[in-house]
Design an enzyme around this catalytic site. Structure first.
Site, PDB file in Angstrom:
ATOM      1  N   ASP A 196       0.935  -0.940  -0.016  1.00  9.65           N
ATOM      2  CA  ASP A 196      -0.135   0.054   0.071  1.00  9.65           C
ATOM      3  C   ASP A 196       0.845   1.445   0.053  1.00  9.65           C
ATOM      4  OD1 ASP A 196      -2.341   1.520   0.095  1.00  9.65           O
ATOM      5  OD2 ASP A 196      -2.677   1.172   2.360  1.00  9.65           O
TER       6      ASP A 196
ATOM      7  N   ASN B 236     -10.800  -3.006  -6.036  1.00 10.54           N
ATOM      8  CA  ASN B 236     -10.217  -2.146  -6.531  1.00 10.54           C
ATOM      9  C   ASN B 236     -10.593  -1.438  -8.044  1.00 10.54           C
ATOM     10  OD1 ASN B 236      -6.705  -2.777  -5.427  1.00 10.54           O
ATOM     11  ND2 ASN B 236      -7.904  -1.270  -4.761  1.00 10.54           N
TER      12      ASN B 236
END
Ligand code: FPP
Length: 246
Positions: free
Chosen positions: A24, A72
């Protein structure tokens, strides 16, 4: 958040056999530099090789990385298309090196929603590297833990309906055989970069007894030295699996 101490990449006793990483912070890394988010994803992709190459010396046999989640797709069309293009390029460009370095690559997730060209490249890379055994790299692509459990349960139910599985025989050894990760050991250590302390639908079933490391470093800044530090720290954890010290 955890402080990172520099340490060389030498073998560490008590190393985690399987490390899973939530990579991330690419977007923030790019924004801090006044660049588009995809610039951060490209920088993040470059980090992958360094971390894969560090695994054998650290005693890490299995590495699983979260590249694209089932959630996503909510990102802008530009970012999603850019990521898909990055995955195609990554597979095409890295295939030879991965093969030569003895890496066996697998993909987990629902690949049917991915474009046909990408699916074909994924299949080819799995086949090409299928003979390797030095490091097992699993790339989670269109992966969600809940989606994986739902797909596994559907197949399990189909086996029950077809008379291949007796419901009375279903126990906690049964479901993992239907998961995308059925040939992998459970992760021992899950790392998330960028300061967020959540697991975001990653390896939900498999991480029941994993140790966690949430670190502030953004993924494009994650080095093999940081990786080595986290692996070494894992060796100091007291894993009791719900038992008690005598
Ligand atoms: C999360 O950062 C990262 C992703 C959703 C993509 C991960 C992909 C890569 C590291 C690159 C490609 C990987 C391979 C295997 C080629 P974010 O965008 O959520 O960052 P932010 O939280 O700072 O916005």
């Amino acid at each position: 958040m955890a402080e990172i101490v520099r340490l060389g990449t030498k073998a560490v006793a008590g190393a985690p056999r399987h490390v899973a990483i939530i990579m991330d912070g690419n977007g923030r890394w790019a924004t801090m530099r006044g660049r588009p988010r995809l610039f951060g994803h490209h920088a993040g992709a470059k980090r992958v090789r360094e971390i894969v190459e560090a695994c054998p010396d650290l005693g890490v046999k299995y590495l699983t990385i979260f590249a694209f989640s089932t959630e996503n797709w909510k990102r802008t069309q530009v970012e999603v298309a850019g990521l898909m293009s990055l995955f195609r390029r990554y597979i095409t460009r890295e295939a030879r090196a991965l093969f030569e370095e003895g890496v066996r690559v697998r993909f987990i997730g629902d690949r049917l929603r991915l474009d046909r060209k990408l699916q074909a490249l994924m299949d080819e890379l799995e086949t090409l590297t299928g003979v390797n055994d030095r490091v097992h790299l699993t790339i989670a692509l269109n992966y969600g833990g809940r989606d994986e459990v739902a797909r596994a349960t559907k197949r399990l139910a189909q086996d029950v309906a077809a008379g291949r599985l007796n419901p009375a025989d279903v126990d906690e050894e049964t479901l993992p055989r239907y998961l995308d990760t059925c040939v992998l050991p459970d992760p021992d250590l899950v790392i998330r970069t960028s300061g967020e302390a959540r697991i975001s639908n990653f390896l939900l079933w498999q991480s029941a007894y994993a140790e966690y490391e949430f670190i502030d470093t953004l993924w494009p800044d994650f080095t093999k030295e940081i990786f080595a530090t986290l692996v070494a720290r894992f060796g100091t954890r007291d894993r009791r699996y719900g038992g008690a010290k005598p």
